[in-house]
Design a protein around this motif. Structure first.
Motif, mmCIF file in Angstrom:
data_model
loop_
_atom_site.group_PDB
_atom_site.id
_atom_site.type_symbol
_atom_site.label_atom_id
_atom_site.label_comp_id
_atom_site.label_asym_id
_atom_site.label_seq_id
_atom_site.Cartn_x
_atom_site.Cartn_y
_atom_site.Cartn_z
ATOM 1 N N LYS A 76 0.937 -1.133 0.084
ATOM 2 C CA LYS A 76 -0.220 0.061 -0.010
ATOM 3 C C LYS A 76 0.939 1.293 0.119
ATOM 4 O O LYS A 76 1.777 1.285 0.954
ATOM 5 C CB LYS A 76 -0.741 -0.076 1.354
ATOM 6 N N ILE A 95 1.720 5.296 -0.459
ATOM 7 C CA ILE A 95 1.488 6.723 -0.659
ATOM 8 C C ILE A 95 2.330 7.384 -1.668
ATOM 9 O O ILE A 95 3.450 7.420 -1.184
ATOM 10 C CB ILE A 95 1.325 7.352 1.077
ATOM 11 N N LEU A 128 0.373 7.135 9.230
ATOM 12 C CA LEU A 128 0.190 6.605 7.980
ATOM 13 C C LEU A 128 1.077 5.332 8.084
ATOM 14 O O LEU A 128 0.643 4.071 7.711
ATOM 15 C CB LEU A 128 0.213 7.130 6.824
ATOM 16 N N TYR A 174 1.069 1.797 5.376
ATOM 17 C CA TYR A 174 1.620 2.487 4.063
ATOM 18 C C TYR A 174 3.025 2.438 4.102
ATOM 19 O O TYR A 174 3.753 2.989 5.105
ATOM 20 C CB TYR A 174 0.641 3.714 4.018
ATOM 21 N N SER A 200 -3.741 2.434 -2.709
ATOM 22 C CA SER A 200 -2.841 3.205 -2.498
ATOM 23 C C SER A 200 -3.398 4.538 -2.957
ATOM 24 O O SER A 200 -4.494 4.844 -3.288
ATOM 25 C CB SER A 200 -1.579 2.861 -3.758
ATOM 26 N N TRP A 201 -2.685 5.591 -2.509
ATOM 27 C CA TRP A 201 -2.977 7.080 -2.606
ATOM 28 C C TRP A 201 -2.135 7.960 -3.244
ATOM 29 O O TRP A 201 -0.915 7.531 -3.428
ATOM 30 C CB TRP A 201 -3.079 7.513 -1.079
ATOM 31 N N ASN A 221 -7.623 7.088 -5.704
ATOM 32 C CA ASN A 221 -7.596 7.608 -4.265
ATOM 33 C C ASN A 221 -6.757 8.831 -4.258
ATOM 34 O O ASN A 221 -5.511 8.683 -4.259
ATOM 35 C CB ASN A 221 -7.220 6.869 -3.069
ATOM 36 N N HIS A 232 -3.661 12.390 7.085
ATOM 37 C CA HIS A 232 -3.962 10.950 7.626
ATOM 38 C C HIS A 232 -5.338 10.748 7.987
ATOM 39 O O HIS A 232 -5.706 9.644 8.004
ATOM 40 C CB HIS A 232 -2.864 10.835 8.727
ATOM 41 N N ILE A 268 -7.231 9.683 4.745
ATOM 42 C CA ILE A 268 -6.790 8.254 4.319
ATOM 43 C C ILE A 268 -7.227 7.057 5.304
ATOM 44 O O ILE A 268 -7.583 5.922 4.624
ATOM 45 C CB ILE A 268 -5.225 8.328 4.250
ATOM 46 N N THR A 269 -7.175 7.530 6.649
ATOM 47 C CA THR A 269 -7.614 6.353 7.548
ATOM 48 C C THR A 269 -9.183 6.328 7.972
ATOM 49 O O THR A 269 -9.538 5.788 8.610
ATOM 50 C CB THR A 269 -6.767 6.353 8.792
#
Ligand SMILES: [Zn+2]
Length: 174
Positions: A4, A6, A40, A45, A122-123, A142, A169, A172-173
Motif C-alpha cells: 500500500k 502513499i 500512516l 503504508y 494506494s493514494w 484515491n 492522515h 486516508i484512514t
C-alpha cells in the motif's frame, strides 16, 4: 502481499513550494508532514516520492544537485523514523515530450514494475492538477489535493481537497 503506497509529490507537498528548488538551505519541510506520515506508517503504508524536476532539463541545476538534496531529505525523514521506499523524478522539460513528466504516467508505471503495488489501496497526494491527472491515468483512484497556492481545478471529480498536510492522515484512514 501487495504494498500500500502513499505516492507523494515533492514540492508543495513535502516541502514549501520554491521555484526550481535545488539547495538544502531553501528546503523547508511542510508543517505536520512527519507526524502525518508516521501515523500512516502504523497503518502499513509505504512512501514513494514522484516529482517533476524540469529545472534539470532547463539547465538551472543538475542531476547531482538533485541527488544531493534527495539524499539529505531522506536522511531527515530517517531521523523522524520514516523510510522513503523510493523516489523518482522526471528531469525533462515539457518540450522534451517524455513519457515520465506528470501528467504522463511513466513514473507510476516504473514503480508498478519495480514493486508489487495494490493500486486499490494506494493514494496520491499532490498539489497540482497534473499530479492528480497522472495518478488517475495510472489507475490510482484515491487522490488528495493539498492547497499550496496552485489554482485548484474545478473540473476534477472524486478528489479530496485539504488545506494542510496535518489533515491528510485523517482523510486516508477515515
Ligand atoms: Zn520525463
Amino acid at each position: 502481499m501487495k504494498k500500500k503506497i502513499i505516492f507523494l509529490d515533492r514540492d508543495g507537498v513535502i516541502n514549501e513550494e520554491v521555484n526550481y528548488l535545488h539547495q538544502i538551505e531553501d528546503f523547508i519541510f511542510i508543517e505536520g508532514i512527519f507526524q502525518s506520515l508516521n501515523y500512516l506508517k502504523k497503518f502499513g503504508y509505504e512512501f514513494i516520492i514522484i516529482t517533476n524536476q524540469s529545472g534539470i532539463g532547463r539547465g538551472l541545476y543538475d542531476e547531482n544537485d538533485y541527488q544531493k538534496l534527495d539524499l539529505w531529505m531522506k536522511s531527515v525523514f530517517k531521523k523522524h523514523d520514516l523510510d522513503i521506499l523510493f523516489s523518482i523524478h522526471c528531469p525533462h522539460t515539457p518540450e522534451d515530450n517524455c513519457n515520465c513528466r506528470k501528467p504522463k504516467t511513466g513514473m507510476f508505471e516504473y514503480c508498478f514494475q519495480k514493486y508489487s503495488i495494490s493500486k486499490e489501496n494506494s493514494w496520491m497526494i499532490g498539489d497540482s492538477k497534473r499530479d492528480i491527472e497522472a495518478s488517475l491515468s495510472a489507475g490510482i483512484n484515491n487522490n488528495i489535493l493539498v492547497r499550496s497556492g496552485h489554482p485548484i481545478p474545478e473540473d476534477i471529480k472524486n478528489i479530496t481537497i485539504i488545506d494542510s498536510m496535518k489533515e491528510v492522515h485523517q482523510v486516508i484512514t477515515s
